[in-house]
Design an enzyme around this catalytic site. Structure first.
Site, PDB file in Angstrom:
ATOM      1  CG  HIS A  89      18.717  48.376  49.173  1.00  0.00           C
ATOM      2  ND1 HIS A  89      19.536  49.519  49.049  1.00  0.00           N
ATOM      3  CD2 HIS A  89      18.534  47.866  47.919  1.00  0.00           C
ATOM      4  CE1 HIS A  89      19.874  49.518  47.612  1.00  0.00           C
ATOM      5  NE2 HIS A  89      19.359  48.579  46.995  1.00  0.00           N
ATOM      6  CG  ASP A 105      13.569  51.597  51.600  1.00  0.00           C
ATOM      7  OD1 ASP A 105      12.824  51.847  50.808  1.00  0.00           O
ATOM      8  OD2 ASP A 105      14.707  51.055  51.748  1.00  0.00           O
ATOM      9  CD  GLN A 110      12.014  46.060  46.045  1.00  0.00           C
ATOM     10  OE1 GLN A 110      10.919  45.614  45.282  1.00  0.00           O
ATOM     11  NE2 GLN A 110      13.274  46.374  45.521  1.00  0.00           N
ATOM     12  CE  LYS A 137      13.788  49.702  43.828  1.00  0.00           C
ATOM     13  NZ  LYS A 137      14.827  49.155  43.193  1.00  0.00           N
ATOM     14  CB  CYS A 182      21.955  46.550  47.241  1.00  0.00           C
ATOM     15  SG  CYS A 182      22.577  46.818  45.566  1.00  0.00           S
TER      16      CYS A 182
HETATM   17  N1  C6P Z   1      16.647  47.774  45.092  1.00  0.00           N
HETATM   18  C1  C6P Z   1      16.819  45.839  43.758  1.00  0.00           C
HETATM   19  O1  C6P Z   1      17.006  45.251  42.644  1.00  0.00           O
HETATM   20  P1  C6P Z   1      17.207  53.413  44.256  1.00  0.00           P
HETATM   21  O2  C6P Z   1      18.276  52.385  43.589  1.00  0.00           O
HETATM   22  O3  C6P Z   1      17.588  54.430  44.858  1.00  0.00           O
HETATM   23  O4  C6P Z   1      16.010  53.720  43.388  1.00  0.00           O
HETATM   24  O5  C6P Z   1      16.554  52.361  45.386  1.00  0.00           O
HETATM   25  C2  C6P Z   1      17.387  51.883  46.275  1.00  0.00           C
HETATM   26  C3  C6P Z   1      16.733  50.796  47.124  1.00  0.00           C
HETATM   27  C4  C6P Z   1      16.246  51.201  48.507  1.00  0.00           C
HETATM   28  N2  C6P Z   1      15.607  50.471  49.189  1.00  0.00           N
HETATM   29  C5  C6P Z   1      15.039  49.149  48.652  1.00  0.00           C
HETATM   30  C6  C6P Z   1      14.420  48.302  49.667  1.00  0.00           C
HETATM   31  C7  C6P Z   1      15.176  48.872  47.440  1.00  0.00           C
HETATM   32  O6  C6P Z   1      15.084  47.478  47.041  1.00  0.00           O
HETATM   33  C8  C6P Z   1      16.104  49.771  46.590  1.00  0.00           C
HETATM   34  C9  C6P Z   1      16.386  49.154  45.368  1.00  0.00           C
HETATM   35  C10 C6P Z   1      16.916  47.374  43.718  1.00  0.00           C
HETATM   36  O7  C6P Z   1      16.701  45.254  44.890  1.00  0.00           O
HETATM   37  C11 C6P Z   1      18.060  47.912  43.102  1.00  0.00           C
HETATM   38  S1  C6P Z   1      19.679  47.537  44.212  1.00  0.00           S
END
Ligand code: C6P
Length: 406
Positions: free
Chosen positions: A120, A196, A199, A222, A361
């Site tokens: 991401h 990371d 997910q 999430k 993203c």
């Molecule tokens: N992905 C998706 O729809 P934040 O926005 O900081 O809570 O998370 C960022 C982020 C970082 N790593 C991974 C693997 C992610 O999936 C995400 C967030 C969402 O896939 C919003 S773009």
């Protein structure tokens, strides 16, 4: 809890759109919150709200206890010591903290940073920035359709690599990476490994000590919790050696006119007034997940995922993305032949079927896959087979509505 009881815990799923309750399949973007979490946050603001760590009166001490109690709950959830748990706003902030604090202090000209092509942007752009600032190179572990092979790990993670940063589960493909192998290899060449878990944390039991990762980041939103609360785990000895990321109130030991010293970890990394209500909500979400148990969560989600993959593959003109021997979690990426994913998502919306469309993203991954955008259905524990059936029925309409006939 039965599946019906789990679903009934989420009041928003009873809302109607054009007379239909939502088939909410956008859990990868953010999950919904169970009533238990909403009640816990309400209760904090109704009964305990004050600024943690500031006051000596009873209410403020209760707010401090609620905030620090939440840290203990998170620490237990991921197998960490509570001093190794830093509250942030989200995964993005957690990863930026590591990049700017650890990265800028430890990466030098000529060093390498390795990430995977499935990252991401939040686990990619901060490393681009560190590489640019320090004259280091940023290298990618590529996948053959979704798998990061042993050969690729050995080829890319070599002496000279200082940081390996890798997702545990792809937000687009739902594919789990061989994270244990990646961490082990990083350590063999003297690098640290940043995971990371945005997910993965909502879908699998995480044990940071068993994984032996150096840093791990995830977002509360999430994971059935309020927006605006995230977590960074870091090994205590690493955190202690790192400079603060943000400066200001509550992160200091003492301040003089021209210099200052820092509080101990984790508070060194928590500058300013923190999201105590969010932390309390995150702890309530973890308790709610614990009340179901990982075995049951995994059983329900695995069954749903397999059902969704099979049903989607039976829909004519659907392209499913990603091949892997690794287990998948949450997300399924697809397109309808000849149709822009935004059109597909809008047509599904008319049936109150919620999926995300776009580049998610993860633009370098989509470019690597040879596409610019796709749809993504992402499953949560409260989804049902009926949600999947509604997705598939609605998908049958897409090409008809756009004049393809079938
Ligand atoms: N992905 C998706 O729809 P934040 O926005 O900081 O809570 O998370 C960022 C982020 C970082 N790593 C991974 C693997 C992610 O999936 C995400 C967030 C969402 O896939 C919003 S773009």
């Amino acid at each position: 809890m039965t599946s019906e009881e789990i679903r009934a815990s989420f009041p928003i799923l009873a809302r109607e759109f054009n007379g239909k309750t939502p088939a909410y399949l956008d859990n990868g973007a953010t999950s919904q919150r169970p009533k238990a979490v909403i009640d816990a946050v309400d209760s904090f603001y109704l009964n305990q709200n004050a600024n943690p760590h500031r006051g000596t009166y009873e209410l403020a001490m209760e707010a401090t206890d609620a905030y620090e109690g939440a840290r203990q709950t998170v620490a237990k959830f991921i197998g960490a010591n509570f001093k190794e748990v830093i509250f942030t706003r989200n995964t993005t902030e957690s990863l930026n903290l590591v990049a700017y604090s650890y990265g800028l202090s430890n990466v030098n000209a000529g060093d390498k940073i390795v990430i995977s092509i499935m990252e991401h942007h939040s686990n990619l752009i901060p490393w681009q920035q560190v590489a640019k600032a320090k004259g280091a190179t940023l290298e990618y572990m590529y996948t053959n359709g979704g798998n990061i092979t042993d050969e690729e790990i050995e080829k890319k993670i070599v002496p000279g690599v200082k940081i390996v940063a890798c997702t545990q589960v792809s937000n687009v493909l739902g594919i789990a990476t061989p994270i244990e192998k990646i961490i082990k290899r990083a350590h063999e060449v003297g690098a640290i490994c940043v995971v990371d878990a945005a997910q993965s944390a909502p879908h699998m039991k995480i044990d940071v000590k068993a994984m032996d990762c150096d840093f791990l980041a995830f977002s509360g939103h999430k994971l059935f919790s309020p927006l605006g609360i995230g977590v960074l785990y870091g090994k205590k000895e690493l955190l202690e050696g790192m400079p603060p990321f943000l400066f200001g109130g509550d992160m200091i030991d003492s301040v003089r006119e021209q210099d200052a010293t820092w509080a101990e970890v984790p508070h060194k990394f928590e500058a300013g007034t923190q999201n105590a209500g969010g932390a309390v909500g995150l702890a309530a979400a973890i308790e709610w997940m614990n009340s179901i148990g990982w075995e049951e969560l995994d059983r329900i989600e695995s069954e749903l995922y397999d059902y969704a993959w099979k049903k989607l593959s039976e829909v004519p003109h659907i392209i499913l993305y990603g091949k892997s021997d690794e287990k998948r979690y949450g997300s399924i990426a697809f397109n309808v032949e000849d149709v822009h994913p935004h059109d597909t998502a809008s047509i599904l919306d008319a049936d109150a079927v919620c999926v995300r469309a776009g580049h998610h993203c993860a633009q370098p991954l989509l470019t690597h896959m040879g596409i610019s955008s796709c749809c993504r259905a992402s499953i949560g524990v409260y989804n049902t087979k009926e949600d999947i059936d509604r997705l598939c029925e609605s998908l049958l309409k897409v090409r008809k509505w756009l004049g393809y006939g079938a």
